[in-house]
Design a protein around this motif. Structure first.
Motif, short mmCIF file in Angstrom:
data_model
loop_
_atom_site.label_atom_id
_atom_site.label_comp_id
_atom_site.label_asym_id
_atom_site.label_seq_id
_atom_site.Cartn_x
_atom_site.Cartn_y
_atom_site.Cartn_z
N ASP A 1 0.83 -1.21 0.00
CA ASP A 1 0.00 0.00 0.00
C ASP A 1 0.87 1.26 0.00
O ASP A 1 0.58 2.22 -0.71
CB ASP A 1 -0.92 0.01 1.22
N GLU A 2 1.93 1.24 0.80
CA GLU A 2 2.82 2.41 0.87
C GLU A 2 3.57 2.61 -0.45
O GLU A 2 3.73 3.73 -0.92
CB GLU A 2 3.81 2.27 2.02
N ILE A 3 4.02 1.51 -1.05
CA ILE A 3 4.74 1.60 -2.32
C ILE A 3 3.83 2.17 -3.41
O ILE A 3 4.22 3.06 -4.17
CB ILE A 3 5.29 0.22 -2.74
N TYR A 4 2.59 1.65 -3.47
CA TYR A 4 1.64 2.13 -4.48
C TYR A 4 1.30 3.61 -4.27
O TYR A 4 1.19 4.38 -5.23
CB TYR A 4 0.36 1.30 -4.44
N LYS A 5 1.15 3.98 -3.00
CA LYS A 5 0.84 5.38 -2.69
C LYS A 5 1.96 6.30 -3.17
O LYS A 5 1.72 7.38 -3.73
CB LYS A 5 0.63 5.54 -1.18
N LYS B 1 3.59 7.72 -11.44
CA LYS B 1 4.23 6.58 -12.10
C LYS B 1 3.24 5.42 -12.22
O LYS B 1 2.22 5.39 -11.54
CB LYS B 1 5.46 6.13 -11.30
N SER B 2 3.55 4.48 -13.08
CA SER B 2 2.70 3.31 -13.25
C SER B 2 2.63 2.53 -11.94
O SER B 2 3.66 2.28 -11.31
CB SER B 2 3.25 2.40 -14.36
N VAL B 3 1.41 2.15 -11.57
CA VAL B 3 1.23 1.43 -10.30
C VAL B 3 1.50 -0.05 -10.54
O VAL B 3 0.59 -0.88 -10.63
CB VAL B 3 -0.18 1.66 -9.73
#
Length: 246
Positions: free
Chosen positions: A148-152, A159-161
């Motif tokens: 979740d933190e990386i995607y946020k 950037k591309s999720v």
């Protein structure tokens, strides 16, 4: 220079000295706080820093609160990356090869069981495998928050999720979630914080991450392919209709 001018300059100089002393005291307090935070990085008896800072370091070791920047305060890290039992059980036909993640983690669990006086188990005993599955479940839950933190962060940078490979994740994030996993595992009776350099927590998270990252990147590749195919089909249909009109 008359007396009044000299007195004025002396008074001004005294104020500047007092201001410098206040700044020095403030910096010293901040430095002590930093030492308390990073105490394990300093020797408990280092002659290169003054006695007050040595005392701050000692107090931090004894009374400090562990945190992601200072995980060693969770306790002594006395378990090496490869246990002797694992080395003996590792049957390698290739030179310079290394025991895999599963064997190392099962060996660690078996080590914990021996310390609890549960002896006579093989490394691949079903009891060890069951406890390994428990650890994997705990690791997945911690990794959920990590993803979740990386995607946020990716979204904030437009950037591309897509979940990057482990080596592309910042060390700040991996260290923080290794610490969180060590704390969570301790609640289930697994003192992973005893592992040198957080190797067990890092191994559990990286293995979970590897599978999820592969899936994420594969899904992204499929979606990009479908999008490209749809665009090509649309272009083909429009071209055919134009040719029919001619």
């Amino acid at each position: 220079m008359n007396n009044q001018t000299a007195l004025f300059r002396i008074t001004k100089l005294e104020k500047e000295i007092n201001s410098l002393n206040e700044k020095f005291d403030h910096q010293n307090v901040l430095f002590k706080d930093l030492i308390r935070l990073l105490a394990p990085s300093f020797s408990s008896a280092d002659n290169t820093i003054n006695n007050e800072l040595v005392e701050a370091s000692t107090q931090a070791r004894e009374n400090g609160t562990a945190n992601p920047l200072n995980p060693d305060l969770l306790g002594k890290r006395d378990i090496p990356k490869v246990l002797e039992e694992v080395t003996k059980a590792f049957d390698s036909t290739y030179p310079n090869s290394y025991p895999g993640p599963l064997l190392r983690l099962l060996g660690l669990i078996n080590h914990f069981n021996k310390e609890r006086d549960v002896t006579g188990l093989r490394i691949d005993d079903e009891r060890n495998k069951q406890e390994y599955r428990i650890l994997k479940t705990v690791a997945r839950k911690i990794h959920d928050d990590m993803v979740d933190e990386i995607y946020k962060e990716l979204k904030s940078k437009n950037k591309s999720v897509v979940l990057p490979v482990w080596s592309k994740v910042s060390s700040e994030i991996t260290s923080r979630y290794c610490y969180k996993l060590e704390k969570a595992a301790a609640q289930h009776g697994f003192p992973l914080s005893r592992c040198q350099d957080s190797w067990a927590a890092r191994l559990l998270l990286s293995e979970t991450h590897k599978h999820r990252s592969n899936r994420s990147r594969n899904e992204a590749a499929v979606n990009n392919k479908d999008t490209g195919s749809s665009g090509s089909s649309f272009f083909f249909i429009v071209t055919c209709k134009s040719m029919l009109k001619l």
